[in-house]
Design a protein around this motif. Structure first.
Motif, mmCIF file in Angstrom:
data_model
loop_
_atom_site.group_PDB
_atom_site.id
_atom_site.type_symbol
_atom_site.label_atom_id
_atom_site.label_comp_id
_atom_site.label_asym_id
_atom_site.label_seq_id
_atom_site.Cartn_x
_atom_site.Cartn_y
_atom_site.Cartn_z
ATOM 1 N N ASN A 4 -5.508 5.597 -10.149
ATOM 2 C CA ASN A 4 -5.698 5.625 -8.708
ATOM 3 C C ASN A 4 -4.456 6.247 -8.077
ATOM 4 O O ASN A 4 -3.343 5.876 -8.381
ATOM 5 N N SER A 5 -4.650 7.213 -7.179
ATOM 6 C CA SER A 5 -3.511 7.901 -6.582
ATOM 7 C C SER A 5 -2.786 7.033 -5.547
ATOM 8 O O SER A 5 -1.615 7.212 -5.312
ATOM 9 N N GLU A 6 -3.491 6.075 -4.942
ATOM 10 C CA GLU A 6 -2.866 5.208 -3.947
ATOM 11 C C GLU A 6 -2.522 3.864 -4.581
ATOM 12 O O GLU A 6 -3.306 3.316 -5.346
ATOM 13 N N LEU A 10 -3.309 -6.738 -5.787
ATOM 14 C CA LEU A 10 -4.055 -7.347 -6.883
ATOM 15 C C LEU A 10 -5.551 -7.394 -6.647
ATOM 16 O O LEU A 10 -6.332 -7.468 -7.599
ATOM 17 N N LEU A 11 -5.981 -7.330 -5.408
ATOM 18 C CA LEU A 11 -7.401 -7.358 -5.086
ATOM 19 C C LEU A 11 -8.013 -5.967 -4.995
ATOM 20 O O LEU A 11 -9.194 -5.823 -4.747
ATOM 21 N N GLY A 12 -7.196 -4.948 -5.185
ATOM 22 C CA GLY A 12 -7.684 -3.582 -5.142
ATOM 23 C C GLY A 12 -7.617 -2.932 -3.778
ATOM 24 O O GLY A 12 -8.060 -1.797 -3.610
ATOM 25 N N ASP A 13 -7.096 -3.662 -2.784
ATOM 26 C CA ASP A 13 -6.965 -3.088 -1.448
ATOM 27 C C ASP A 13 -5.752 -2.173 -1.401
ATOM 28 O O ASP A 13 -4.741 -2.432 -2.046
#
Length: 76
Positions: A4-6, A10-13
């Motif tokens: 993932n570039s960003e 821990l929750l993927g946000d």
């Protein structure tokens, strides 16, 4: 697993950058409060602790934000 570039938490946000500003914002008082302080200083001759109580702030806050008004009293 794809990268993932960003950056994410821990929750993927997506993580938001932290604001750069430090410390608290300065208080802003309405013009009427400054006028009231001047009235109390000049007309009624109140002490600093009495003025602070009258407008609902502490004495150190009064000295910090109303320094020009307090200096006017010392000169006169």
């Amino acid at each position: 697993m794809g990268e993932n570039s960003e950056p994410t938490d821990l929750l993927g946000d997506a993580l938001r950058p932290l604001p750069d500003k430090r410390g608290r914002r300065k208080l802003r008082f309405p013009v009427e409060v400054y006028e009231r302080v001047e009235e109390l200083l000049v007309a009624d001759g109140f002490r600093q602790d009495e003025i602070a109580d009258a407008i609902g702030i502490s004495e150190p806050t009064l000295r910090k934000y109303f320094r020009p008004e307090l200096k006017k009293r010392r000169r006169s």
